[in-house]
Design an enzyme around this catalytic site. Structure first.
Site, PDB file in Angstrom:
ATOM      1  N   CYS A   3       0.832  -1.215   0.000  1.00 32.73           N
ATOM      2  CA  CYS A   3       0.000   0.000   0.000  1.00 32.73           C
ATOM      3  C   CYS A   3       0.859   1.256   0.000  1.00 32.73           C
ATOM      4  O   CYS A   3       2.058   1.221   0.300  1.00 32.73           O
ATOM      5  CB  CYS A   3      -0.887   0.051   1.250  1.00 32.73           C
ATOM      6  SG  CYS A   3      -2.000  -1.319   1.488  1.00 32.73           S
TER       7      CYS A   3
ATOM      8  N   CYS B 135      -5.962   1.698  -2.447  1.00 33.18           N
ATOM      9  CA  CYS B 135      -5.128   2.895  -2.650  1.00 33.18           C
ATOM     10  C   CYS B 135      -4.348   2.858  -3.961  1.00 33.18           C
ATOM     11  O   CYS B 135      -3.646   3.815  -4.283  1.00 33.18           O
ATOM     12  CB  CYS B 135      -4.180   3.089  -1.472  1.00 33.18           C
ATOM     13  SG  CYS B 135      -2.891   1.815  -1.314  1.00 33.18           S
TER      14      CYS B 135
END
Length: 361
Positions: A39, A73
């Site tokens: 991420c 994300c």
């Protein structure tokens, strides 16, 4: 990077993850061992436990370590908030699964854009063209399939077909283009090869130099000799490895000179025999780096222009990160357009010290 510097950097990065902030000078990603996902530090997903977190300077390195991008994300995209983000993300997923690269006009039509606009937006967000992105994904599938084929007793051709790369007479050629080497050589993990290596001391830490009969295949900084020995075994699990010997000792001394006194052997990185594997694009970037003079730096954008791909700045940065031979291919001389050092495979502190030394000589 010494242990204290590494601990300080990781503490800084962990604080960024906890506060969901992204340091401008350190655009890293983090991966979670328990989920297999990586991420952005700004991701709104649940905060993982610190002991399950690993840090990587680029998405490419996280994916090479076996992690997949977070769907929330989208860390593989340069700007997750940009217009057309969802359309480009859908195109990435289509390319991820495609056995053969979809036509640009088909991808553009699915995104509701003209081919020209789609290509421009894709490169801006992802950093490479749709064609380059698709080729990289196919290469990743092929690597995974070849590794599985060893355990399953499958043939190389069967592994290529299982990866949905191609089947038929052109399969080996297409696979070789994807890997930068023959698929048989990749699957063998160095089987049949004899690789000598030596570990020498430098003021930047232990330095491992490994070579085949053709030339140097690996130059790595490490925190300890034992860690470097483990690394070379991991890189070439099926090769016959031996430590020491007159030839490899001489090559190691030449590499160490590039660290300690770069001006005393200024052209050594051009004459040191190399046997390194990479894609055609990576090799173009590495050759361009070898022509950056000692004591000078270049930007990723300038390198992109030098290799004839002025819009592929991010791909150039990824090629620098993939460089297997520290100092022989001087990727430490590549910096950001704003003068920031950005990342370095062997630690930004080492990069800074190498550049300071070269500028002072």
């Amino acid at each position: 990077m010494n242990n204290a510097a590494k601990s300080s950097l990781e503490a800084h990065r962990w604080n960024a993850v906890r506060t969901r902030s992204l340091p401008a000078a350190d655009p890293f990603v983090f991966a979670v061992r328990t989920t297999g996902v990586y991420c952005r530090p700004t991701c709104r997903s649940r905060l993982p436990r610190r002991e399950n977190v690993r840090f990587f300077p680029t998405p490419l390195e996280a994916e090479r370590a076996g992690y997949r991008p977070c769907k929330r994300c989208t860390p593989q995209l340069a700007d997750a908030s940009a217009p057309h983000r969802d359309a480009i993300l859908r195109a990435c997923r289509e390319l991820d699964a495609a056995a053969a690269p979809p036509a640009l006009r088909e991808l553009a039509a699915s995104a509701g854009l003209s081919p020209f606009h789609f290509q421009r937006v894709f490169k801006k967000l992802v950093g490479v063209s749709p064609k380059q992105y698709g080729a990289a994904r196919r290469a990743e599938r092929l690597r995974a399939s070849l590794r599985r084929s060893v355990r399953q007793g499958q043939s190389v051709t069967g592994a290529i077909c299982a990866a949905d790369i191609a089947c038929g007479s052109g399969a080996q050629r297409i696979a070789a283009e994807s890997l930068g080497m023959s698929p048989g050589a990749f699957r063998a993990g160095g089987a049949g090869a004899t690789i000598g290596y030596a570990i020498v001391s430098t003021d930047l830490g232990p330095l491992l130099v490994a070579a085949t009969g053709k030339g140097v295949c690996s130059i790595e900084f490490g925190d300890s000799a034992s860690a470097l020995r483990a690394l070379i075994r991991e890189q070439y699990p099926s090769a016959t490895l031996h430590e020491g010997g007159r030839r490899i000792a001489a090559l190691a001394r030449r590499a160490a000179r590039l660290v300690a006194s770069p001006t005393t052997d200024a052209a050594a990185h051009l004459t040191l025999p190399l046997d390194i594997q990479g894609t055609a694009f990576q090799r173009r970037v590495w050759r361009a780096l070898q022509h950056v003079p000692t004591g000078k730096t270049t930007t990723y954008a300038a390198l992109a222009k030098a290799v004839g791909a002025p819009r592929s700045v991010r791909a150039v940065a990824q090629a620098c990160a993939a460089n297997p031979v520290a100092v022989a291919v001087p990727c430490h001389r590549a910096i950001g357009a704003d003068g920031a050092l950005r990342g370095y495979r062997w630690g930004v502190e080492r990069k800074a010290r190498l550049l300071r030394r070269e500028r002072s000589m």
